[in-house]
Each structure stands twice: as structure tokens, then as C-alpha cells.
Design an enzyme around this catalytic site. Structure first.
Site, PDB file in Angstrom:
ATOM      1  CB  CYS A 101      -0.843   0.075   1.254  1.00  0.00           C
ATOM      2  SG  CYS A 101      -1.819  -1.440   1.338  1.00  0.00           S
ATOM      3  NE  ARG A 107       4.210   2.030  -1.669  1.00  0.00           N
ATOM      4  CZ  ARG A 107       5.375   1.383  -1.446  1.00  0.00           C
ATOM      5  NH1 ARG A 107       6.476   1.677  -2.191  1.00  0.00           N
ATOM      6  NH2 ARG A 107       5.433   0.786  -0.807  1.00  0.00           N
ATOM      7  CD1 TRP A 141      -2.845  -4.466  -4.772  1.00  0.00           C
ATOM      8  CD2 TRP A 141      -1.745  -5.714  -3.006  1.00  0.00           C
ATOM      9  NE1 TRP A 141      -2.398  -5.869  -5.353  1.00  0.00           N
ATOM     10  CE2 TRP A 141      -1.719  -6.367  -4.305  1.00  0.00           C
ATOM     11  CE3 TRP A 141      -0.919  -6.114  -2.064  1.00  0.00           C
ATOM     12  CZ2 TRP A 141      -1.146  -7.811  -4.356  1.00  0.00           C
ATOM     13  CZ3 TRP A 141      -0.502  -7.544  -2.182  1.00  0.00           C
ATOM     14  CH2 TRP A 141      -0.369  -8.147  -3.321  1.00  0.00           C
ATOM     15  CG  ASN A 166       3.162  -0.806   2.849  1.00  0.00           C
ATOM     16  OD1 ASN A 166       2.437  -1.739   2.421  1.00  0.00           O
ATOM     17  ND2 ASN A 166       4.363  -0.520   2.432  1.00  0.00           N
ATOM     18  N   GLY A 167       2.027  -3.059   5.025  1.00  0.00           N
ATOM     19  CA  GLY A 167       2.365  -3.966   5.673  1.00  0.00           C
ATOM     20  C   GLY A 167       1.640  -5.056   5.998  1.00  0.00           C
ATOM     21  CD  GLU A 176      11.286  -8.791 -17.546  1.00  0.00           C
ATOM     22  OE1 GLU A 176      10.859  -9.721 -16.965  1.00  0.00           O
ATOM     23  OE2 GLU A 176      10.797  -7.573 -17.756  1.00  0.00           O
ATOM     24  CE  LYS A 199       7.587  -6.511 -17.571  1.00  0.00           C
ATOM     25  NZ  LYS A 199       8.589  -6.696 -16.948  1.00  0.00           N
ATOM     26  CD  GLU A 235       4.460  -7.960 -14.705  1.00  0.00           C
ATOM     27  OE1 GLU A 235       4.788  -7.710 -13.673  1.00  0.00           O
ATOM     28  OE2 GLU A 235       5.471  -7.602 -15.798  1.00  0.00           O
ATOM     29  CG  HIS A 256      12.325 -32.245 -24.305  1.00  0.00           C
ATOM     30  ND1 HIS A 256      12.762 -33.528 -24.466  1.00  0.00           N
ATOM     31  CD2 HIS A 256      13.383 -31.375 -24.690  1.00  0.00           C
ATOM     32  CE1 HIS A 256      13.906 -33.575 -25.065  1.00  0.00           C
ATOM     33  NE2 HIS A 256      14.363 -32.214 -25.261  1.00  0.00           N
ATOM     34  CE  LYS A 297       8.023   0.086 -10.122  1.00  0.00           C
ATOM     35  NZ  LYS A 297       8.223  -0.834 -11.356  1.00  0.00           N
TER      36      LYS A 297
HETATM   37  C1  F6R Z   1       7.515  -7.282 -13.366  1.00  0.00           C
HETATM   38  C2  F6R Z   1       7.674  -6.868 -11.941  1.00  0.00           C
HETATM   39  C3  F6R Z   1       7.893  -7.505 -10.855  1.00  0.00           C
HETATM   40  C4  F6R Z   1       9.325  -7.458  -9.975  1.00  0.00           C
HETATM   41  C5  F6R Z   1       9.452  -8.060  -8.958  1.00  0.00           C
HETATM   42  C6  F6R Z   1      10.596  -7.762  -8.319  1.00  0.00           C
HETATM   43  O1  F6R Z   1       7.214  -6.555 -14.127  1.00  0.00           O
HETATM   44  O2  F6R Z   1       7.927  -5.802 -11.745  1.00  0.00           O
HETATM   45  O3  F6R Z   1       8.123  -9.028 -11.386  1.00  0.00           O
HETATM   46  O4  F6R Z   1      10.372  -7.446 -10.886  1.00  0.00           O
HETATM   47  O5  F6R Z   1       8.316  -8.137  -7.898  1.00  0.00           O
HETATM   48  O6  F6R Z   1      10.617  -6.508  -7.661  1.00  0.00           O
HETATM   49  P1  F6R Z   1      12.080  -5.882  -7.075  1.00  0.00           P
HETATM   50  O7  F6R Z   1      12.884  -5.761  -8.464  1.00  0.00           O
HETATM   51  O8  F6R Z   1      11.698  -4.351  -6.779  1.00  0.00           O
HETATM   52  O9  F6R Z   1      12.729  -6.874  -6.190  1.00  0.00           O
END
Ligand code: F6R
Length: 589
Positions: free
Chosen positions: A2, A27, A73, A99-100, A468, A472, A475, A491, A584
Site C-alpha cells: 500500500c 502501490r 492494495w 502498509n505491511g 521476461e 510483460k 502482467e 519435450h 509495485k
Molecule cells: C515485473 C515486476 C515484478 C518485479 C518483482 C521484483 O514487471 O515488476 O516481477 O520485478 O516483484 O521486484 P524488485 O525488483 O523491486 O525486487
């Protein structure tokens, strides 16, 4: 995850809180609320996005120069108005945003209920105002009662607390991020710097167990473990508010993708002495572990291929959440390189904690200096990408790659060559993020927008890119995307290829033959082949032209797919900056 923001000072607090909420919305965006202190405690909260709630209940219509706010969140309790923050005690004197996760909340709640406290929500947070109320009833003042209450909490928190009867703001953290801002007109406390960046660049990074007591007379910080007042220095950051604003772009995602033309260059500008120290540690270590989650993990995987290729160094790449299963390999000769954009990912922090307990050395790569990770590390490197607001990692992913590339060349005494290679990418990235490329990718997005599945394949470095790229697409467009090493397809997964199934193929000139033969296997089963490569090929139904950049292929090949993911989201009517269910930085395990 959050976002929290608070202010005490001379300015009207309502616009500060509203601006902060908008900047923290990445967030969490289930619900939002504010509490301010005028002649009384004023509170407004509801479910929905900040702009929509504001339209309905007007967040600017609260008085005072002291207040707190929250964007949520949901973790404990559904998305309802009652569960939105701030939360209060029985008498509505104490207001809290948090937050937490408070892990022992059920036990504390049972006890408080037995003492007669009435709860209005299902959240873990609500126990805190009641606990403070209970302790104050026994005679402690606001400050001491809050300190005592925080000491019994298990789990993590960044909290802001107001008391209707005292003009004070209390801010405390353990595990979750919290930064203070100091300006000529007052003090700010927020989960992240962009929340108050338009007012001040002077920040104080709070440490775990720090509790700040802020009044009109100034700021005092106490550490709840050390049981004493502590000194925390003021840093001046070089971020500017433009970096945290969308400018001419419709979404942060597109802005941040476009910024890569500069951010790669910034990541390549490192202090050579620090790089030399890191190289020394990499060379001396007996066992190197790269540890990260999500996109940062993919950057580590790509880095392990680059390091194997360029510097012949063996790296163990481990998902942070899986690190406990490798712990018996860790000792005082091991080097753990922890990689995290936010520096606040709980799984990464936990892995670092356990590695430190075994006296392993920790080096981190981060984008947020002053984050928990930088403080837990023996040394850190700043990828220096500037604030990344969109929930998806884009520019921070390629900056991590750039820094790893630099390290790989430096390991081989070719630091200058590494730097130059990254500098040469400027023009390529400029082309890849141009309007012309975006239009071309849009054509592809139009063809793919109604597909249920997309497959992606690559070999070596290109396999990391496929992983990766699939993340993308998933998500932000919610289309199922699955990445495989090219050789793995036969396989099992090839059974899923049907007429028209799209498959994105990442090609390097070096391993062209092998991956094109995998593409052919898909094509001959009716698959629709999208090639990402420097040369066109008759197998491709759609070609995305990228330069062949050898060890920098992961940087240039991911950019068109970041744009594809963005275009897919737009065509499917989705908000690319706020994908559902995501946050995030993931500060819970
Ligand atoms: C993907 C994304 C997440 C972060 C993951 C790690 O677009 O944003 O998969 O890469 O949560 O986050 P950090 O790099 O902040 O540890």
C-alpha cells in the site's frame, strides 16, 4: 503493498495528501482515504481509484495542516469502505494508516475484543489504534503508548499515526519502506519519495524500528530496539519531479519504455573504484549467488549467460523465494548479489538476512538508494534509472542488464569496451522506441489482441529474454504467455501448437540455425511465427527488426516486446500502469 503519506507544517494539508495519493497509487489502487486534524478529526475514505473517489467525496474538502492518507492494495479483508484506511480506535481519537502485514493481529484482536474494543473492519491494521487507545487508558502518553504498541507487533509495518488531541505526527517503520521529507514549510512521511518530491528533495531514510515524533517544534527519531533517540542524516536526492510525471505520455509505462534511451547510458556511468571493488569480490568469492524475484530474476539469469560468455564466470541464479533451499551452500566465502529495483522485496530481504547470518558477503544492485536492501548490503551499485512509477519493470530491467554487462566486461579487464558497447546502443534504442516502431508493433498487437495463448522461445541469452517478455505480456494484457528454451519445446509443449498459435522467436546471429529450426517445428504445425531478429527469414509471418547486439541482445530485444505488451493492454481496454492484482514492490512473503 500500500502507499502512505502524511504531512505536518504550515501548508494546507488536503492538496498535499491528494497529490501524494495520486503519486502513490501505483502501490495499490483498491481504495483510498485521508484523515486530517482541524478543530476535530476529519476522515474520508472509499473504494475505487483515487480520482474517482475524489470526484465523489472531494478529498480537498478536509481542513487542517496536519494529516495522513493511504492508498490500499488489499491483503487482510476484502475491498470495502470499512476496510479502507485510515482506521480508528473506539472513540475515534487515534487514526492510523499502515502498509505491511501484522502477523499476530488475530491474537491481539481477540485480547482487545475481550477488553471491550469494538472493531469496524476485517483488517489487521485496526488493532493498532485500539492497542494505542488501550495503553493510553492505562496512563501512558500518546508517544509512549504508540511505541509500546509497535513493540508487540509481529510482521512488517510502515505506519502513520494521528491523535485528535495532540498536534503531532508519528511515523514508524519495520520491514516496509518509509521516508521522511524535510522542507521549509514542514515535514512529510511517505512510502516513496515521489509522493512529496514536488515539495522537497531533502529526505531522511528511516531505519527498521525507527519511530519519528514530528511536531511544529521539529523532528525526533527514536529507535525502538536501541531504546534511545537516534540521529539520521538528511540526504539531498537528485531526482526531479518531471521524472515522476507522465509529461506528454498517456501512461507511465510508455514514458518509462521511452526513457531507456537515457537510462541505459546512466546505468553505464558508474564509479570505477566501486566497480573495481565489486570485481575483486566476484573474483575472490568461492560460490556466487545472484538472488532476485520477477523481472530482476530474469536480469540475473541473462547476466549469468553474459558472465559465462564474456568472463567465463560461473554464477548460481536463484529465485529469492527459493533461496532457503540453497542455504547449506552458503558460508563466509560466498558472495550473494541481490538484485532488486525497489530494494524492498520481502523475499529478497529475507534471502539476504539468511545469507548474512552465514556471514556471506552481500552486494546489491538497486534503483532506490536508502532502501532496506542497500542498508543490509556490504556494498551496493545504483542502476540510477530514476523513479519507475508503472507497476511493470521496464527501464529498471534494462538498466540492471546494462550494469551486469559492464561488470562482465570489467571482470575480463575490458571495462572501457563494456562502457562503449552500452554507449553505442543509444541510437539503436532511439530507433526501437520511436513512433515508427510503435506503429509497426501496433499492427502486430492488432493481430494478437484476441489470442488466448502466446508462446515465446529463445536459446541462451534469448531464453532469458523470452521469460521476461512473457512476464510483460501476461502482467499487462492478461493474455497467457509461456516462455521456453527453444530446445525444450519438443519435450512436451509443442503439443499445444495449433493452427494460428502465435510464437515469438528471439534470434541471435550466433545461434540462428538452432532457434530457427525450433521455429520451423512450430510453423509446420500451423503456428504463426513472429521473429525478433536482425535479419528477416521466410519462416517469419511477422518480423520485428532489431540489431544484433551480441551480449547486449537482451536489452535491444526486450524493448519491442515491452511496447507490444503496452499496445495489447491499450487495445484490450486495460490500464497498463495499474494491472490487476499486482503491486509495485512486494513487501510481503
Ligand atoms: C515485473 C515486476 C515484478 C518485479 C518483482 C521484483 O514487471 O515488476 O516481477 O520485478 O516483484 O521486484 P524488485 O525488483 O523491486 O525486487
Amino acid at each position: 503493498m500500500c502507499g502512505v503519506i502524511g504531512y505536518i507544517g504550515k501548508e494546507g494539508v488536503a492538496p498535499i495528501l491528494l497529490n501524494g495519493l495520486k503519486r502513490l497509487e501505483y502501490r495499490g489502487y483498491d481504495s483510498a482515504g485521508v484523515a486530517t486534524l482541524g478543530s476535530d478529526l476529519h476522515m474520508k475514505k472509499d473504494v475505487g481509484k483515487v480520482a474517482d473517489i475524489h470526484k465523489n467525496i472531494n478529498f480537498l474538502d478536509v481542513p487542517g495542516t496536519l494529516g495522513i492518507a493511504h492508498t490500499r492494495w488489499a491483503t487482510h479483508g476484502g475491498v470495502t469502505k470499512e476496510n479502507a484506511h485510515p482506521h480508528t480506535d473506539c472513540e475515534e481519537k487515534i487514526a492510523v494508516v499502515h502498509n505491511g502485514i501484522i502477523e499476530n493481529f488475530q491474537e491481539l484482536k481477540r485480547n482487545l475484543v475481550s477488553l471491550g474494543h469494538k472493531f469496524k473492519s476485517q483488517t489487521d491494521t485496526e488493532i493498532l489504534p485500539h492497542l494505542i487507545e488501550e495503553i493510553m487508558r492505562k496512563g501512558k502518553n500518546f508517544h509512549d503508548a504508540t511505541a509500546s504498541a509497535l513493540k508487540v507487533l509481529e510482521g512488517g509495518y510502515a505506519v502513520l499515526v494521528l491523535n485528535k488531541n495532540e498536534r503531532k505526527l508519528i511515523a514508524a517503520r519495520k520491514g516496509s519502506p518509509l521516508v521522511l521529507g524535510v522542507s521549509d514549510t514542514g515535514y512529510f512521511a511517505a512510502s516513496d519519495i515521489p509522493a512529496f518530491l514536488e515539495y522537497t528533495k531533502n529526505v531522511i531514510y528511516m531505519h527498521d524500528y525507527d519511530m519519528a515524533l514530528i511536531s511544529d517544534n521539529g523532528l525526533k527519531i527514536f529507535n525502538l530496539i536501541e531504546n534511545r533517540e537516534v540521529d539520521r542524516k538528511i540526504d539531498t536526492i537528485d531526482w526531479n519531479i518531471k521524472q515522476a510525471e507522465k509529461g506528454e505520455f498517456q501512461h507511465f509505462m510508455l514514458k518509462e519504455v521511452s526513457e531507456q534511451v537515457d537510462t541505459i547510458q546512466r546505468a553505464a556511468q558508474q564509479n570505477k573504484e566501486v566497480i573495481d571493488q565489486v570485481i575483486k569480490e566476484l573474483k575472490n568469492a568461492r560460490g556466487i549467488f545472484f538472488v532476485a524475484a520477477g523481472s530482476s530474476y530474469h536480469a540475473c539469469l541473462a547476466a549469468s549467460y553474459i558472465m559465462s560468455k564474456v568472463s567465463k564466470l560461473h554464477i548460481n541464479v536463484v529465485l529469492a523465494s527459493e533461496f532457503p533451499h540453497y542455504e547449506h551452500y552458503i558460508n563466509d566465502k560466498t558472495l550473494v548479489v541481490a538484485v532488486s529495483q525497489s530494494g524492498e522485496t520481502a523475499d529478497v530481504l529475507e534471502a539476504v538476512k539468511s545469507a548474512k547470518a552465514k556471514r556471506s558477503k552481500i552486494i546489491s544492485l538497486v534503483n532506490v538508494v536508502g532502501s532496506s536492501l542497500t542498508r543490509s548490503s556490504d556494498m551496493f551499485l545504483n542502476i540510477n534509472a530514476g523513479p519507475e512509477i508503472c507497476v511493470l519493470s521496464t527501464k529498471t530491467y534494462t538498466s540492471q542488464l546494462a550494469l551486469f554487462t559492464l561488470l562482465s566486461y570489467a571482470l575480463n579487464d575490458r571495462y572501457e569496451e563494456g562502457r562503449k558497447r552500452l554507449n553505442y546502443l543509444w541510437n539503436e534504442i532511439y530507433q526501437l522506441t520511436s513512433a515508427t516502431t510503435r506503429e509497426k508493433i501496433k499492427e502486430l498487437a492488432e493481430k494478437l489482441q484476441d489470442k488466448e495463448h502466446i508462446f515465446l522461445i529463445g536459446r541462451g541469452l534469448q531464453y532469458a529474454t523470452a521469460l521476461e517478455a512473457s512476464l510483460k505480456i501476461k502482467e499487462v494484457s492478461y493474455i497467457h504467455a509461456e516462455a521456453l528454451a527453444g530446445g525444450e519445446l519438443k519435450h512436451g509443449t509443442i503439443a499445444l501448437i495449433e493452427n494460428g498459435t502465435p510464437c515469438i522467436v528471439f534470434v541471435s546471429e550466433e545461434h540462428e540455425k538452432e532457434i530457427l529450426s525450433n521455429a520451423m517445428e512450430i510453423k509446420s504445425r500451423g503456428g504463426y511465427i513472429i521473429g525478433v531478429s536482425s535479419k528477416n527469414n521466410e519462416i517469419f509471418d511477422f518480423w520485428i527488426k532489431v540489431p544484433d547486439a551480441n551480449s547486449e541482445n537482451p536489452i535491444v530485444q526486450i524493448i519491442p516486446i515491452q511496447i507490444l505488451a503496452y499496445q495489447l493492454a491499450i487495445l484490450r481496454g486495460l490500464d497498463p500502469d495499474r494491472p490487476r492484482n499486482l503491486a509495485k514492490s512486494v513487501t510481503v512473503k
